[in-house]
Design a protein around this motif. Structure first.
Motif, PDB file in Angstrom:
ATOM      1  N   ALA A  14     -49.186  48.141 -15.904  1.00 25.27           N
ATOM      2  CA  ALA A  14     -48.442  48.598 -14.725  1.00 25.27           C
ATOM      3  C   ALA A  14     -49.399  48.858 -13.564  1.00 25.27           C
ATOM      4  O   ALA A  14     -49.133  48.467 -12.417  1.00 25.27           O
ATOM      5  N   ARG A  15     -50.506  49.512 -13.856  1.00 25.39           N
ATOM      6  CA  ARG A  15     -51.492  49.789 -12.797  1.00 25.39           C
ATOM      7  C   ARG A  15     -52.062  48.493 -12.225  1.00 25.39           C
ATOM      8  O   ARG A  15     -52.202  48.348 -11.005  1.00 25.39           O
ATOM      9  N   GLU A  16     -52.358  47.546 -13.091  1.00 24.49           N
ATOM     10  CA  GLU A  16     -52.890  46.271 -12.618  1.00 24.49           C
ATOM     11  C   GLU A  16     -51.875  45.551 -11.732  1.00 24.49           C
ATOM     12  O   GLU A  16     -52.227  44.957 -10.708  1.00 24.49           O
ATOM     13  N   SER A  17     -50.596  45.628 -12.103  1.00 26.98           N
ATOM     14  CA  SER A  17     -49.538  45.024 -11.286  1.00 26.98           C
ATOM     15  C   SER A  17     -49.462  45.675  -9.916  1.00 26.98           C
ATOM     16  O   SER A  17     -49.289  44.995  -8.900  1.00 26.98           O
ATOM     17  N   ALA A  18     -49.590  47.009  -9.885  1.00 27.91           N
ATOM     18  CA  ALA A  18     -49.556  47.727  -8.612  1.00 27.91           C
ATOM     19  C   ALA A  18     -50.698  47.280  -7.717  1.00 27.91           C
ATOM     20  O   ALA A  18     -50.519  47.047  -6.510  1.00 27.91           O
ATOM     21  N   ILE A  19     -51.883  47.157  -8.285  1.00 23.81           N
ATOM     22  CA  ILE A  19     -53.058  46.753  -7.504  1.00 23.81           C
ATOM     23  C   ILE A  19     -52.905  45.329  -6.982  1.00 23.81           C
ATOM     24  O   ILE A  19     -53.202  45.032  -5.821  1.00 23.81           O
ATOM     25  N   GLN A  20     -52.431  44.438  -7.835  1.00 20.51           N
ATOM     26  CA  GLN A  20     -52.349  43.027  -7.478  1.00 20.51           C
ATOM     27  C   GLN A  20     -51.210  42.709  -6.509  1.00 20.51           C
ATOM     28  O   GLN A  20     -51.347  41.821  -5.660  1.00 20.51           O
ATOM     29  N   SER A  21     -50.092  43.420  -6.626  1.00 22.69           N
ATOM     30  CA  SER A  21     -48.894  43.007  -5.889  1.00 22.69           C
ATOM     31  C   SER A  21     -48.306  44.034  -4.938  1.00 22.69           C
ATOM     32  O   SER A  21     -47.537  43.666  -4.043  1.00 22.69           O
ATOM     33  N   PHE A  22     -48.641  45.328  -5.117  1.00 24.58           N
ATOM     34  CA  PHE A  22     -47.947  46.353  -4.331  1.00 24.58           C
ATOM     35  C   PHE A  22     -48.905  47.319  -3.639  1.00 24.58           C
ATOM     36  O   PHE A  22     -48.591  48.485  -3.433  1.00 24.58           O
ATOM     37  N   SER A  23     -50.079  46.818  -3.254  1.00 28.98           N
ATOM     38  CA  SER A  23     -51.056  47.649  -2.551  1.00 28.98           C
ATOM     39  C   SER A  23     -50.768  47.651  -1.056  1.00 28.98           C
ATOM     40  O   SER A  23     -50.187  46.699  -0.510  1.00 28.98           O
ATOM     41  N   ALA A  24     -51.190  48.705  -0.382  1.00 26.65           N
ATOM     42  CA  ALA A  24     -50.934  48.843   1.049  1.00 26.65           C
ATOM     43  C   ALA A  24     -51.581  47.725   1.858  1.00 26.65           C
ATOM     44  O   ALA A  24     -51.007  47.251   2.846  1.00 26.65           O
ATOM     45  N   SER A  25     -52.775  47.288   1.465  1.00 26.84           N
ATOM     46  CA  SER A  25     -53.475  46.270   2.245  1.00 26.84           C
ATOM     47  C   SER A  25     -52.716  44.945   2.249  1.00 26.84           C
ATOM     48  O   SER A  25     -52.559  44.305   3.303  1.00 26.84           O
ATOM     49  N   LEU A  26     -52.223  44.535   1.079  1.00 32.13           N
ATOM     50  CA  LEU A  26     -51.447  43.303   1.000  1.00 32.13           C
ATOM     51  C   LEU A  26     -50.143  43.436   1.781  1.00 32.13           C
ATOM     52  O   LEU A  26     -49.747  42.543   2.541  1.00 32.13           O
ATOM     53  N   TRP A  27     -49.482  44.544   1.599  1.00 32.98           N
ATOM     54  CA  TRP A  27     -48.207  44.840   2.279  1.00 32.98           C
ATOM     55  C   TRP A  27     -48.379  44.827   3.792  1.00 32.98           C
ATOM     56  O   TRP A  27     -47.596  44.214   4.520  1.00 32.98           O
ATOM     57  N   PHE A  28     -49.436  45.465   4.273  1.00 33.17           N
ATOM     58  CA  PHE A  28     -49.651  45.555   5.715  1.00 33.17           C
ATOM     59  C   PHE A  28     -49.999  44.188   6.305  1.00 33.17           C
ATOM     60  O   PHE A  28     -49.559  43.846   7.407  1.00 33.17           O
ATOM     61  N   SER A  29     -50.762  43.395   5.571  1.00 32.17           N
ATOM     62  CA  SER A  29     -51.107  42.062   6.078  1.00 32.17           C
ATOM     63  C   SER A  29     -49.851  41.218   6.274  1.00 32.17           C
ATOM     64  O   SER A  29     -49.772  40.403   7.199  1.00 32.17           O
ATOM     65  N   ARG A  30     -48.859  41.420   5.414  1.00 33.22           N
ATOM     66  CA  ARG A  30     -47.591  40.696   5.564  1.00 33.22           C
ATOM     67  C   ARG A  30     -46.849  41.157   6.813  1.00 33.22           C
ATOM     68  O   ARG A  30     -46.229  40.341   7.517  1.00 33.22           O
ATOM     69  N   HIS A  31     -46.915  42.447   7.102  1.00 25.99           N
ATOM     70  CA  HIS A  31     -46.312  42.949   8.338  1.00 25.99           C
ATOM     71  C   HIS A  31     -47.022  42.383   9.563  1.00 25.99           C
ATOM     72  O   HIS A  31     -46.380  42.018  10.555  1.00 25.99           O
ATOM     73  N   LEU A  32     -48.349  42.305   9.511  1.00 31.76           N
ATOM     74  CA  LEU A  32     -49.104  41.770  10.642  1.00 31.76           C
ATOM     75  C   LEU A  32     -48.719  40.323  10.937  1.00 31.76           C
ATOM     76  O   LEU A  32     -48.665  39.905  12.101  1.00 31.76           O
ATOM     77  N   ARG A  33     -48.455  39.570   9.884  1.00 30.35           N
ATOM     78  CA  ARG A  33     -48.040  38.180  10.094  1.00 30.35           C
ATOM     79  C   ARG A  33     -46.689  38.110  10.816  1.00 30.35           C
ATOM     80  O   ARG A  33     -46.482  37.238  11.670  1.00 30.35           O
ATOM     81  N   ILE A  34     -45.789  39.031  10.469  1.00 30.20           N
ATOM     82  CA  ILE A  34     -44.496  39.085  11.166  1.00 30.20           C
ATOM     83  C   ILE A  34     -44.719  39.424  12.635  1.00 30.20           C
ATOM     84  O   ILE A  34     -44.182  38.750  13.539  1.00 30.20           O
TER      85      ILE A  34
END
Length: 397
Positions: free
Chosen positions: A364-384
């Protein structure tokens, strides 16, 4: 061609109280931190109150307890008009709204002011469907009015962010252009969550296993079914900790009494993260027993992602965004919704298998790091954001 975020002025808006205890507020606070926007610069219900007469002040203390008042047609008109006035006075390139009413107001403010700002709308859940949970009739004038506002919001927004696939499908069913919709699951600042969880040591004198449920006491969160599940587990060798407040507390306390499990169920009420996360970290199992109600299904639950980051074994309902968080048997256990026996079986089996709990927690922790971290999430917002900027806009990271 995609551009990085420029010297762009971004306004964050919600027609709800901000900040408050809950997933939407946590989402908005994370985005504000990433954008380096102070909380007091987020336009919210409090700003609406400030420009109203003192007679409106009563709403500030009653909104969370009597949320139905927010949805009255006359109230919608007051809030939206005031929000329009606030937005109209501000000169921003992008107005990022976090509910349909804020989006609707931003669209009208843009039209009235003649400004060319772009409007982004994040969809956390359909307000018109939540009204049904609050007791409104499907064919009531209030629900119809909010549904109309939602349709106008999706039609006028330049980009729509859905926090899970189902939210995007609901927007599309309300007339939203699928080309405007991007699914960006919720996320958390993993390092911050772990630090908060470790900041307050929790001593456990009770040897009973802790089953922790970080959910508001509302019908869609399925608290009734986790309490019923405890009856199937028998004996008194467990402790159910319910972290959340809500309109169902009296009903749920009565249910626990009827099932003769009151001595094993603890109603903790609303907890600040500084307390909630350390308790979650100390728990043996985290449960997210959500159920579908009036077409509402759990999104990519922030509380669930926090539990993942803390490497907790998690039992969750196989609905909505929870199915996008967990692969059954790999990084969590998914069970049919509204099924106390299935919940009891899954929890009981995990309580007897420490090795399996540890494996699920690590995954579960590995999934959080790989898919639900703030850095990845924010980069997707920046693209929008970048996709909405004019090509000649001076840019910077």
């Amino acid at each position: 061609m995609e551009k990085p975020l420029s010297e762009t002025r971004i306004l964050l808006v919600t027609s709800w109280v901000y900040p408050h205890i809950g997933g939407v507020s946590s989402h908005l606070q994370l985005l504000a931190r990433q954008l380096e926007i102070p909380d007091n610069e987020v336009v919210s219900f409090k700003d609406i109150i400030d420009v109203q007469s003192r007679g409106m002040k009563k709403f500030e203390t009653t909104l969370l307890r009597h949320s139905r008042r927010l949805f009255k047609r006359e109230t919608i008109s007051i809030f939206a008009k005031t929000l329009c006035a606030i937005i109209q006075k501000k000169d921003f390139d992008i107005v990022h709204c976090h509910d349909a009413m804020a989006t609707w107001a931003a669209i009208h403010a843009r039209r009235k002011s003649g400004r060319k700002c772009k409007i982004v709308s994040t969809v956390h859940g359909p307000v018109s469907r939540h009204m049904l949970e609050e007791g409104y009739a499907l064919d009531s004038a209030d629900v119809k009015k909010v549904s109309e506002c939602e349709r106008e919001a999706w039609a006028g927004a330049d980009a729509i962010i859905a926090v899970d696939t189902l939210q995007g499908e609901i927007v599309e069913s309300q007339g939203g252009d699928p080309q405007k919709i991007t699914v960006i699951p919720n996320a958390i600042d993993i390092q911050r969550v772990v630090m908060q969880a470790e900041a307050l040591p929790v001593a456990r004198s009770d040897e009973r296993p802790w089953i922790f449920v970080p959910r508001r006491l509302a019908p869609k969160n399925g608290i009734e079914f986790i309490i019923r599940a405890m009856k199937y587990m028998g004996g008194s060798k467990w402790l159910l900790l319910l972290a959340g407040a809500g309109q169902e507390r009296e009903k749920l306390e009565k249910l626990a009494g009827e099932l003769d499990v009151s001595g094993n169920v603890v109603f903790l009420g609303n907890l600040d993260h500084a307390v909630m996360l350390p308790l979650m970290r100390a728990a043996d199992i985290v449960a997210i027993p959500s159920v579908p109600v009036h077409g509402i299904e759990e999104a990519t639950s922030i509380a669930a992602i926090e539990a993942m980051a803390l490497a907790k074994p998690i039992v969750a309902s196989a609905i909505g965004g929870l199915r996008e968080l967990f692969k059954n048997g790999e990084n969590g256990i998914l069970v049919p919704p509204a099924n106390p026996q299935a919940l009891a079986n899954a929890i009981s089996e995990l309580l007897t298998d420490q090795t399996r709990r540890d494996r699920l927690g690590r995954n579960a922790r590995e999934s959080a790091i790989q898919s639900f971290s703030a850095s990845l999430w924010f980069s997707r917002h920046l693209r929008i954001y970048s996709s909405l900027l004019p090509p000649n806009c001076p840019c910077r990271h």
